[in-house]
Write an enzyme that holds these catalytic residues in place. Structure first.
Site, PDB file in Angstrom:
ATOM      1  N   GLU A  58     -10.068  -8.599  -8.647  1.00 47.51           N
ATOM      2  CA  GLU A  58      -9.751  -7.489  -9.400  1.00 47.51           C
ATOM      3  C   GLU A  58      -8.693  -6.435  -8.979  1.00 47.51           C
ATOM      4  O   GLU A  58      -8.068  -5.771  -9.647  1.00 47.51           O
ATOM      5  CB  GLU A  58     -11.260  -6.573  -9.376  1.00 47.51           C
ATOM      6  CG  GLU A  58     -12.483  -7.248  -9.759  1.00 47.51           C
ATOM      7  CD  GLU A  58     -13.118  -8.089  -8.742  1.00 47.51           C
ATOM      8  OE1 GLU A  58     -12.647  -8.782  -7.985  1.00 47.51           O
ATOM      9  OE2 GLU A  58     -14.509  -7.824  -8.850  1.00 47.51           O
ATOM     10  N   CYS A  86     -17.683  -6.023  -6.479  1.00 50.88           N
ATOM     11  CA  CYS A  86     -18.142  -5.465  -5.301  1.00 50.88           C
ATOM     12  C   CYS A  86     -18.049  -3.957  -5.381  1.00 50.88           C
ATOM     13  O   CYS A  86     -17.420  -3.512  -6.105  1.00 50.88           O
ATOM     14  CB  CYS A  86     -17.790  -6.136  -4.078  1.00 50.88           C
ATOM     15  SG  CYS A  86     -16.053  -5.714  -3.583  1.00 50.88           S
TER      16      CYS A  86
END
Lengths: 147, 147
Positions: A58, A86
């Site tokens: 990401e 996360c």
């Protein structure tokens, strides 16, 4: 109607990135950023190759997309990622004000949802479970091969 | 006894980094990573210069320190940062398993402590308030000049 502009299609592209990570011995997570139905960034987890905990799919995809658009903010973009982000990645996605986040498999141990959706920007739309089984299977296979 | 190996000294070095950010028109936050009483990484916020929301001082310092040590994990390192880390940076510091984190000014709007210390690695020691006034003053001055 069959269209390439579907969530499933974009998640398949994210999965193809995850597969690259798998082949490189990295935890297999992949991501793409989509803007106006075009993929403007693709990335996969490279934490081992780069010796850098911040090199999640990401994060790399965000940086690449911002570079492509010449803008820090990705309000008109969608991020497709094979695994629930996360806390670090959720924080980054919040700063970038992503328009939409779609993830495949859930991460019950390290996923940001443990702390709630408020880690994301309030305007970000969130969807999950697209190709969940395929995304989860690749991860399971990876960890099984490592045992 | 006067020693250069003091928290105040290292925070002054982080402040010097924050000053560089200030002069570059960036939100003035600076960070240093210390290992065995040596500064092994220095960084300041570069989100504007790099057009990248992930380019916070802590993230850049983490990446540089990991690169220097050849290790993703910074269990024997301390990070000194002039402002309370955000959620993204706290997540990154957690992955890197920092031994110790020391921050100057608190960030009541975007600081990770809004979500609690559990965002950090359980073994990370946390201290705050070192040169708090100086760190906060630089930020206030920056935002005042921008109005």
């Amino acid at each position: 109607m069959l269209t390439v502009y579907s969530d499933t299609y974009y998640m398949q592209q994210a999965l193809a990135e995850a597969q690259k990570a798998y082949e490189a011995g990295e935890v297999p997570v992949g991501a793409v950023v989509v803007c106006d139905n075009r993929i403007i960034a693709r990335a996969h987890n490279q934490t081992e190759q780069l010796t850098d905990v911040t090199a999640h799919a990401e994060m790399l995809a965000l940086t690449a997309a911002a570079n492509y658009l010449g803008s820090k903010y990705l309000t008109d973009c969608s991020l497709f990622v094979t695994l629930e982000p996360c806390v670090m990645c959720a924080g980054a996605l919040s700063w970038a004000q992503l328009g939409r986040i779609v993830y495949g498999a859930s991460d019950e141990k390290r996923g940001f949802m443990l702390h709630g959706k408020q880690l994301l920007h309030p305007k970000t739309r969130l969807e999950l479970g697209i190709l969940e089984d395929e995304c989860a299977q690749l991860l399971k296979q990876f960890f099984k091969s490592r045992r």
